[in-house]
Motif scaffolding. Structure first.
Motif, PDB file in Angstrom:
ATOM      1  N   LEU A 138      56.699  33.824  58.627  1.00 19.26           N
ATOM      2  CA  LEU A 138      56.729  33.499  60.046  1.00 19.26           C
ATOM      3  C   LEU A 138      56.299  34.634  60.655  1.00 19.26           C
ATOM      4  N   LYS A 139      56.532  35.901  60.709  1.00 22.80           N
ATOM      5  CA  LYS A 139      55.876  37.087  61.568  1.00 22.80           C
ATOM      6  C   LYS A 139      54.438  37.128  61.684  1.00 22.80           C
ATOM      7  N   ARG A 140      53.612  36.615  60.273  1.00 23.75           N
ATOM      8  CA  ARG A 140      52.366  36.480  60.522  1.00 23.75           C
ATOM      9  C   ARG A 140      51.996  35.194  61.628  1.00 23.75           C
ATOM     10  N   ALA A 141      52.826  34.149  61.430  1.00 21.66           N
ATOM     11  CA  ALA A 141      52.394  33.099  62.105  1.00 21.66           C
ATOM     12  C   ALA A 141      52.783  33.546  63.799  1.00 21.66           C
ATOM     13  N   TYR A 142      53.902  33.927  64.086  1.00 21.97           N
ATOM     14  CA  TYR A 142      54.356  34.439  65.451  1.00 21.97           C
ATOM     15  C   TYR A 142      53.308  35.319  65.758  1.00 21.97           C
ATOM     16  N   THR A 143      52.431  36.286  65.118  1.00 20.71           N
ATOM     17  CA  THR A 143      51.670  37.224  65.760  1.00 20.71           C
ATOM     18  C   THR A 143      50.373  36.514  66.157  1.00 20.71           C
ATOM     19  N   TRP A 144      49.758  35.604  65.136  1.00 21.72           N
ATOM     20  CA  TRP A 144      48.591  34.801  65.207  1.00 21.72           C
ATOM     21  C   TRP A 144      48.916  34.027  66.552  1.00 21.72           C
ATOM     22  N   LEU A 145      49.866  33.412  66.579  1.00 16.19           N
ATOM     23  CA  LEU A 145      49.958  32.400  67.889  1.00 16.19           C
ATOM     24  C   LEU A 145      50.129  33.081  69.214  1.00 16.19           C
ATOM     25  N   ASP A 146      50.794  34.344  69.209  1.00 18.52           N
ATOM     26  CA  ASP A 146      50.797  35.080  70.435  1.00 18.52           C
ATOM     27  C   ASP A 146      49.332  35.609  70.734  1.00 18.52           C
ATOM     28  N   TRP A 148      46.660  34.109  69.951  1.00 16.42           N
ATOM     29  CA  TRP A 148      45.741  32.744  70.298  1.00 16.42           C
ATOM     30  C   TRP A 148      46.069  32.301  71.698  1.00 16.42           C
ATOM     31  N   LEU A 149      47.605  32.498  71.988  1.00 24.74           N
ATOM     32  CA  LEU A 149      48.054  31.784  73.692  1.00 24.74           C
ATOM     33  C   LEU A 149      47.467  32.812  74.313  1.00 24.74           C
ATOM     34  N   LEU A 169      59.488  25.712  66.789  1.00 25.54           N
ATOM     35  CA  LEU A 169      59.956  27.143  67.132  1.00 25.54           C
ATOM     36  C   LEU A 169      61.303  27.013  67.416  1.00 25.54           C
ATOM     37  N   PHE A 170      61.845  25.751  67.580  1.00 28.51           N
ATOM     38  CA  PHE A 170      63.589  25.920  67.783  1.00 28.51           C
ATOM     39  C   PHE A 170      64.216  26.455  66.469  1.00 28.51           C
ATOM     40  N   TYR A 171      63.927  25.670  65.508  1.00 26.65           N
ATOM     41  CA  TYR A 171      64.581  26.098  64.067  1.00 26.65           C
ATOM     42  C   TYR A 171      63.811  27.420  63.505  1.00 26.65           C
ATOM     43  N   ALA A 172      62.647  27.577  63.782  1.00 25.22           N
ATOM     44  CA  ALA A 172      61.829  28.984  63.034  1.00 25.22           C
ATOM     45  C   ALA A 172      62.711  30.116  63.584  1.00 25.22           C
ATOM     46  N   ASP A 173      62.992  30.219  64.740  1.00 27.65           N
ATOM     47  CA  ASP A 173      63.694  31.220  65.759  1.00 27.65           C
ATOM     48  C   ASP A 173      65.113  31.406  65.088  1.00 27.65           C
ATOM     49  N   TRP A 174      65.772  30.444  64.629  1.00 28.92           N
ATOM     50  CA  TRP A 174      66.891  30.471  63.831  1.00 28.92           C
ATOM     51  C   TRP A 174      66.752  31.387  62.570  1.00 28.92           C
ATOM     52  N   VAL A 175      65.637  30.925  61.924  1.00 25.09           N
ATOM     53  CA  VAL A 175      65.445  31.723  60.530  1.00 25.09           C
ATOM     54  C   VAL A 175      65.177  33.129  60.735  1.00 25.09           C
ATOM     55  N   LYS A 176      64.006  33.595  61.660  1.00 21.84           N
ATOM     56  CA  LYS A 176      63.749  34.623  61.976  1.00 21.84           C
ATOM     57  C   LYS A 176      63.258  34.796  63.396  1.00 21.84           C
ATOM     58  N   ARG A 177      63.817  35.524  64.028  1.00 23.45           N
ATOM     59  CA  ARG A 177      63.871  35.594  65.686  1.00 23.45           C
ATOM     60  C   ARG A 177      62.381  36.121  66.164  1.00 23.45           C
ATOM     61  N   ILE A 178      61.981  35.421  67.018  1.00 25.31           N
ATOM     62  CA  ILE A 178      60.730  35.567  67.446  1.00 25.31           C
ATOM     63  C   ILE A 178      60.834  37.119  68.143  1.00 25.31           C
ATOM     64  N   PRO A 179      60.010  37.956  67.635  1.00 23.27           N
ATOM     65  CA  PRO A 179      59.887  39.475  67.864  1.00 23.27           C
ATOM     66  C   PRO A 179      59.431  39.706  69.366  1.00 23.27           C
ATOM     67  N   ALA A 180      59.875  40.717  69.789  1.00 20.61           N
ATOM     68  CA  ALA A 180      59.437  41.251  71.422  1.00 20.61           C
ATOM     69  C   ALA A 180      58.130  41.245  71.368  1.00 20.61           C
ATOM     70  N   ASP A 181      57.369  41.578  70.462  1.00 20.63           N
ATOM     71  CA  ASP A 181      55.870  41.833  70.660  1.00 20.63           C
ATOM     72  C   ASP A 181      55.159  40.553  70.502  1.00 20.63           C
ATOM     73  N   CYS A 182      55.912  39.396  70.672  1.00 26.14           N
ATOM     74  CA  CYS A 182      55.342  38.389  70.864  1.00 26.14           C
ATOM     75  C   CYS A 182      55.789  37.281  71.912  1.00 26.14           C
ATOM     76  N   PRO A 183      55.684  37.947  73.128  1.00 22.72           N
ATOM     77  CA  PRO A 183      56.241  37.308  74.406  1.00 22.72           C
ATOM     78  C   PRO A 183      55.662  35.927  74.543  1.00 22.72           C
ATOM     79  N   ARG A 184      54.692  35.696  74.265  1.00 11.76           N
ATOM     80  CA  ARG A 184      54.015  34.591  74.622  1.00 11.76           C
ATOM     81  C   ARG A 184      54.476  33.384  74.023  1.00 11.76           C
ATOM     82  N   VAL A 185      54.706  33.589  72.528  1.00 10.92           N
ATOM     83  CA  VAL A 185      55.398  32.647  71.584  1.00 10.92           C
ATOM     84  C   VAL A 185      57.020  32.387  72.184  1.00 10.92           C
ATOM     85  N   ALA A 186      57.535  33.415  72.556  1.00 10.02           N
ATOM     86  CA  ALA A 186      58.965  33.184  72.926  1.00 10.02           C
ATOM     87  C   ALA A 186      59.036  32.388  74.317  1.00 10.02           C
TER      88      ALA A 186
END
Length: 220
Positions: A138-146, A148-149, A169-186
């Motif tokens: 998930l951390k890799r996916a969030y980083t890639w998405l941010d 890309w966005l 994103l609703f459920y994934a954030d329950w599993v691992k919070r979207i980190p602060a360094d991925c603001p676009r994903v959040a």
């Protein structure tokens, strides 16, 4: 004959089919597969009959049965269009929409499911390798998405991408919070959850939060 959607209100992939129906105000009947629902067992029997793996959601439109949430959204775009631009008219933008649909399904929701499955198998002692694999994925996916966005623009809501991004994103954030360094994903998660069609899914699923094997957080 009115459309019928078989699914569960807590299911992320059921949301993916509900969002386009709600966004376009399409008339349909929801057929709940929850064991506690009046017709739940019978509805689940139907799902097992028409889907090769017995999975929901399933859409029935007269004599036509459509399985798989992405295909349901595509079918609705063709046969029950509305104001929500589910599939961009421009072929290049449509290709991007389909690409990002797969990213959210496979690398956000699919990766989060690794952790969920570990807890479903043993809530007290989940497999640490699967938990680590899922959360690192998930951390890799969030980083890639941010990244890309930062360089690309998503189709306007409500598109096929919305239908995939909102529940994942609703459920994934329950599993691992979207980190602060991925603001676009959040920001995308917050934006998606504010959409009326998505907010309706969130509220309708609220009674089932005890089903979440990691324990649903006291937010959202």
């Amino acid at each position: 004959m009115m459309l019928a959607l078989y699914g569960h209100r807590f299911s992320s992939f059921t949301w993916k089919a509900l969002i386009p129906l709600y966004a376009n105000g399409t008339a349909f009947e929801f057929r709940d597969v929850d064991p506690g629902a009046e017709d739940g067992p019978a509805n689940m029997d139907f799902v097992r009959k028409v889907h090769p793996a017995g999975k929901f959601p399933v859409l029935v439109d007269g004599e036509t049965t459509v399985i798989e949430a992405t295909s349901i959204a595509e079918y609705l775009a063709v046969h029950h269009p509305g104001e929500a631009p589910l599939i961009p008219a421009d072929p290049a933008q449509a290709t991007t929409a389909r690409m990002m649909d797969r990213v959210f399904d496979n690398y956000v929701m699919g990766t989060a499911q690794l952790v969920v499955n570990a807890y479903l198998a043993d809530a007290q002692n989940p497999d640490p390798q699967q938990v680590e694999l899922g959360r690192e994925g998930l951390k890799r996916a969030y980083t890639w998405l941010d990244a890309w966005l930062a360089e690309n623009t998503l189709p306007p809501h409500v598109s096929l991408v919305t239908c995939a991004a909102a529940p994942s994103l609703f459920y994934a954030d329950w599993v691992k919070r979207i980190p602060a360094d991925c603001p676009r994903v959040a920001a995308l998660r917050e934006e998606a959850l504010a959409l009326p069609a998505v907010a309706r899914c969130v509220e309708d699923a609220r009674p089932y939060r005890d089903y979440f094997p990691l324990g649903a957080p006291e937010r959202d």
